[in-house]
Motif scaffolding. Structure first.
Motif, mmCIF file in Angstrom:
data_model
loop_
_atom_site.group_PDB
_atom_site.id
_atom_site.type_symbol
_atom_site.label_atom_id
_atom_site.label_comp_id
_atom_site.label_asym_id
_atom_site.label_seq_id
_atom_site.Cartn_x
_atom_site.Cartn_y
_atom_site.Cartn_z
ATOM 1 N N ALA A 1 48.285 -6.385 4.254
ATOM 2 C CA ALA A 1 48.081 -5.786 5.363
ATOM 3 C C ALA A 1 47.995 -4.133 5.293
ATOM 4 O O ALA A 1 47.058 -3.355 5.922
ATOM 5 N N ASP A 2 49.026 -3.755 4.427
ATOM 6 C CA ASP A 2 49.303 -2.143 4.196
ATOM 7 C C ASP A 2 48.238 -1.420 3.324
ATOM 8 O O ASP A 2 47.750 -0.578 3.364
ATOM 9 N N LYS A 3 48.063 -2.324 2.212
ATOM 10 C CA LYS A 3 47.046 -1.535 1.071
ATOM 11 C C LYS A 3 45.647 -2.613 0.936
ATOM 12 O O LYS A 3 44.938 -1.879 -0.040
ATOM 13 N N GLY A 4 45.537 -3.490 1.350
ATOM 14 C CA GLY A 4 44.470 -4.403 1.314
ATOM 15 C C GLY A 4 44.214 -5.247 -0.103
ATOM 16 O O GLY A 4 45.307 -5.088 -0.949
ATOM 17 N N GLU A 5 43.329 -6.266 -0.051
ATOM 18 C CA GLU A 5 43.149 -7.224 -1.046
ATOM 19 C C GLU A 5 43.043 -6.496 -2.475
ATOM 20 O O GLU A 5 43.398 -6.957 -3.477
ATOM 21 N N ILE A 6 42.126 -5.570 -2.482
ATOM 22 C CA ILE A 6 41.692 -4.844 -3.881
ATOM 23 C C ILE A 6 42.874 -4.340 -4.532
ATOM 24 O O ILE A 6 43.048 -4.401 -5.674
ATOM 25 N N TYR A 7 43.888 -3.540 -3.810
ATOM 26 C CA TYR A 7 45.289 -3.050 -4.389
ATOM 27 C C TYR A 7 45.735 -4.349 -4.705
ATOM 28 O O TYR A 7 46.488 -4.104 -5.975
ATOM 29 N N PHE A 8 46.006 -5.370 -4.024
ATOM 30 C CA PHE A 8 46.889 -6.480 -4.482
ATOM 31 C C PHE A 8 46.491 -7.099 -5.687
ATOM 32 O O PHE A 8 47.116 -7.315 -6.628
ATOM 33 N N ARG A 9 44.902 -7.428 -5.894
ATOM 34 C CA ARG A 9 44.611 -8.009 -6.954
ATOM 35 C C ARG A 9 44.544 -7.065 -8.214
ATOM 36 O O ARG A 9 45.128 -7.637 -9.464
ATOM 37 N N ASN A 10 44.691 -5.762 -8.032
ATOM 38 C CA ASN A 10 44.928 -4.887 -9.209
ATOM 39 C C ASN A 10 46.338 -4.944 -9.523
ATOM 40 O O ASN A 10 46.707 -5.035 -10.819
ATOM 41 N N LYS A 11 47.197 -4.992 -8.657
ATOM 42 C CA LYS A 11 48.705 -5.121 -8.980
ATOM 43 C C LYS A 11 48.900 -6.585 -9.533
ATOM 44 O O LYS A 11 49.503 -6.538 -10.703
ATOM 45 N N GLU A 12 48.281 -7.640 -9.142
ATOM 46 C CA GLU A 12 48.445 -8.829 -9.625
ATOM 47 C C GLU A 12 48.066 -8.892 -11.052
ATOM 48 O O GLU A 12 48.713 -9.515 -11.760
#
Length: 173
Positions: free
Chosen positions: A48-59
């Protein structure tokens, strides 16, 4: 050796992962939980806060750390983890890891996911079983290419968690 469990959300990666860890006397790590600890936020909040692209990079970054630093660990991936940012290649190239695809049918996934969809960011907006079924069907089609590259595949339908864990153990050892 690390054992990396992959499959669609609702396939039982966390449940089977904890059971395998107990039976094999391995550590257990859920990659989503690891990310939540690193980010100090729930996965749904990160989306919600940073989006899927941010999440996938962090993942991807977290997966690299886990593969490098953890040994004798059962690692449960998020459903999309093997499909992004070279993650599957990183798992395949890790000499100390074996991967297992927990393959679950569309009908079983929809049955398991429908009541818990509000807790899962990717499907929280789906209110009808038919919508969920169409969504999961499309994702399975897109992701099966990656899942099917696992070292081993265990079909989970019509099996209890103990049977699935024992099948994983017999394939791996």
């Amino acid at each position: 050796m690390n054992i990396v469990l992959m499959g669609y959300m609702g396939s039982g990666k966390s449940l089977i992962g904890r059971d395998l860890a107990r039976k094999l006397k391995f550590d257990y790590l859920d990659l989503d939980n690891f990310i939540e600890i690193q980010e100090k936020k729930k996965i749904s909040e990160i989306f919600a806060d940073k989006g899927e692209i941010y999440f996938r990079n962090k993942e991807s970054l977290c997966l690299k750390v886990v593969l490098e630093e953890y040994k004798n660990t059962i690692i449960s991936l998020g459903g999309g983890t093997p499909c992004f940012a070279g993650n599957l290649e990183n798992i395949q190239q890790d000499k100390n890891s074996k991967s297992v695809y927990l393959q679950t049918s569309l009908d079983q996934l929809v049955l398991r996911l429908f009541d818990e969809r509000k807790k899962r960011p990717l499907i929280s907006h789906l209110n009808l079983k038919d919508e969920l079924s169409d969504f999961v069907r499309k994702h399975l089609f897109e992701r099966s290419f990656y899942y099917n590259q696992a070292d081993y595949k265990v079909i989970t339908d019509k099996k209890d968690p103990n049977q699935i864990s024992e099948e994983c153990i017999s394939l791996l050892f």
